[in-house]
Design an enzyme around this catalytic site. Structure first.
Site, short mmCIF file in Angstrom:
data_model
loop_
_atom_site.label_atom_id
_atom_site.label_comp_id
_atom_site.label_asym_id
_atom_site.label_seq_id
_atom_site.Cartn_x
_atom_site.Cartn_y
_atom_site.Cartn_z
CG HIS A 14 -5.98 38.22 1.36
ND1 HIS A 14 -7.18 37.51 1.47
CD2 HIS A 14 -6.37 39.26 0.80
CE1 HIS A 14 -8.12 38.14 0.97
NE2 HIS A 14 -7.60 39.08 0.47
CG HIS A 16 -6.96 43.10 -2.64
ND1 HIS A 16 -7.81 42.56 -3.77
CD2 HIS A 16 -7.06 42.76 -1.33
CE1 HIS A 16 -8.73 41.53 -2.91
NE2 HIS A 16 -8.24 41.81 -1.49
CE LYS A 99 -11.09 35.58 -1.38
NZ LYS A 99 -10.51 36.86 -0.94
CG HIS A 136 -14.90 37.95 1.31
ND1 HIS A 136 -14.39 38.75 1.15
CD2 HIS A 136 -16.09 37.91 1.83
CE1 HIS A 136 -14.77 39.82 1.80
NE2 HIS A 136 -16.09 39.36 2.34
CG HIS A 174 -10.49 39.02 4.87
ND1 HIS A 174 -11.58 38.37 5.07
CD2 HIS A 174 -10.20 39.22 3.34
CE1 HIS A 174 -12.39 38.14 3.66
NE2 HIS A 174 -11.24 38.70 2.87
CG ASP A 247 -7.93 41.89 2.67
OD1 ASP A 247 -7.82 42.18 1.28
OD2 ASP A 247 -9.20 42.11 3.20
CG HIS A 251 -9.95 50.99 -2.68
ND1 HIS A 251 -10.75 50.60 -3.76
CD2 HIS A 251 -9.74 50.18 -1.49
CE1 HIS A 251 -11.19 49.44 -3.47
NE2 HIS A 251 -10.73 49.12 -2.32
O1 DOR Z 1 -11.64 45.59 2.40
C1 DOR Z 1 -11.69 44.78 1.32
N1 DOR Z 1 -10.95 45.21 0.24
N2 DOR Z 1 -11.99 43.66 1.47
C2 DOR Z 1 -12.13 42.76 0.24
O2 DOR Z 1 -12.61 41.75 0.61
C3 DOR Z 1 -12.02 43.16 -1.05
C4 DOR Z 1 -10.74 44.35 -0.99
C5 DOR Z 1 -10.60 45.20 -2.28
O3 DOR Z 1 -10.52 44.58 -3.28
O4 DOR Z 1 -10.44 46.22 -2.17
ZN ZN Z 2 -8.92 40.78 0.07
#
Ligand code: DOR
Ligand code: ZN
Length: 348
Positions: A14, A16, A99, A136, A174, A247, A251
């Site tokens: 998992h 991103h 997903k 999710h 998660h 996960d 950011h």
């Molecule tokens: O904390 C998270 N960030 N949970 C999620 O489900 C999405 C992810 C994100 O894309 O930033």
């Molecule tokens: Zn995620």
């Protein structure tokens, strides 16, 4: 005391990776240690068709020249998803899984599912074709407390979906609660769960006591200590239904340190040393390889990776970068809040 571990190269079930300058900046952090990762489709706009997944896979490859890293792509399920496109993209080897985001549950989930009955034909086609569903697992009803949203989702949404589509293979992503761990354990077949690095470490006190810590804010939000303990017990149990999905969700700091903090912990850089520390503390170092490099691949029907990584323990704490600089701004690296003595010393 064990001071050296040689593990099959791990996979991250998992992840991103984002797009553009953020992708370019953070993808090497995962490709360094991990051989493969299930790539989340919650871009803006989301990855909803096989053609878009193929194009995104190309952009990931372009961000990682020369890297030995395989992105396993997912499609973002919407109420307009065409079952035939899902099945074709899976048969063509473009897409590994689909997903499910309940609409409004998390970052970039606005195009997710509101009425779960509308996507039943997609679930049926997936069950028939052997396409797994990554979930999710949180309800979005405003009257449900955020700390209860995972447990309520199991009863109201997930269990009815699994009963209505018995052949569907599901990964609860998660997991954050004892209820989710118990639910996965109670299933006969076709249900697995990913556990993140950060949910093995933080509970809601870490997030909220002594001031709010935006870099510990993620979704599903960290719960009480009893739940964290249930996750650790599951991760070290040797039960093949529980495996690593970090996960890791980058950011930029300006989106974390602001009025409305974005959800996500960025753990790609230091996950393997942190997990070695956690498993060592639990006296379970011999279970780490299955959790990071065995059980997930088996659940997805993939072969184990050929390469290895070597982790070594030192008496002096390992130093990790505080942040990764990217063209989309700096990203803070997850700080476990305790000394980590392990580091990755070789990758073969
Ligand atoms: O904390 C998270 N960030 N949970 C999620 O489900 C999405 C992810 C994100 O894309 O930033
Ligand atoms: Zn995620």
């Amino acid at each position: 005391m064990t001071r050296r571990l040689v593990l099959t190269r791990p996979d991250d079930f998992h992840l991103h990776l984002r797009d553009g300058a953020m992708l370019a900046g953070i993808a090497p952090e995962s490709a360094r240690d991990f051989a493969r990762a299930i790539i989340m489709p919650n871009l803006v706009p989301p990855v909803v068709t096989g053609a878009q997944a193929a194009a995104y896979r190309e952009r990931i490859a372009a961000a990682l020249p020369g890297a030995d890293f395989t992105p396993l792509m997912t499609l973002y399920l919407t109420e307009d998803t065409d079952p035939a496109d899902v099945v074709a993209a899976h048969a063509a080897g473009i897409v590994t899984a689909v997903k499910l985001y309940p609409a409004g549950a998390t970052t970039n989930s606005a195009s997710g599912v509101r009425d779960f009955d509308t996507v039943r034909p997609v679930f049926e086609a997936m069950a028939e074709a052997g396409v797994p569903l990554c979930v999710h697992g949180e309800v979005t009803d405003p009257d449900i407390d955020i700390f209860d949203r995972e447990a309520v989702f199991i009863d109201r949404v997930l269990d009815p979906i699994r009963r209505a589509t018995p052949g569907l293979r599901v990964i609860m992503e998660h997991v954050t609660t004892r209820e989710a761990v118990d639910y996965v354990r109670s299933a006969d077949t076709g249900l697995g769960a990913t556990i993140t690095t950060h949910h093995l470490i933080i509970n809601r006190n870490h997030l909220l006591v002594g001031g709010m810590k935006p870099h510990y804010y993620c979704l599903p939000v960290a719960k009480r200590e009893v739940h964290r303990q249930a996750l650790v017990a599951a991760a070290i149990s040797g039960d093949a239904r529980f495996f690593l999905g970090t996960d890791s969700a980058p950011h930029s700091n300006d989106r974390k340190e602001c009025d409305c903090c974005a959800a996500g912990c960025f753990t790609a850089t230091n996950t393997m040393p942190i997990l070695a520390e956690v498993f060592e503390r639990e006296g379970a170092l011999d279970r780490l390889e299955d959790f990071t490099s065995g059980f997930g691949a088996a659940f997805y029907g993939l072969s184990r990776n050929a390469g290895t990584i070597t982790l070594e323990r030192s008496d002096t704490p390992t130093a990790f970068p505080a942040r990764i600089e990217t063209g989309a701004g700096p990203v803070t690296v997850f700080n476990p809040g305790f000394a980590v003595h392990w580091s990755v010393t070789a990758r073969n």
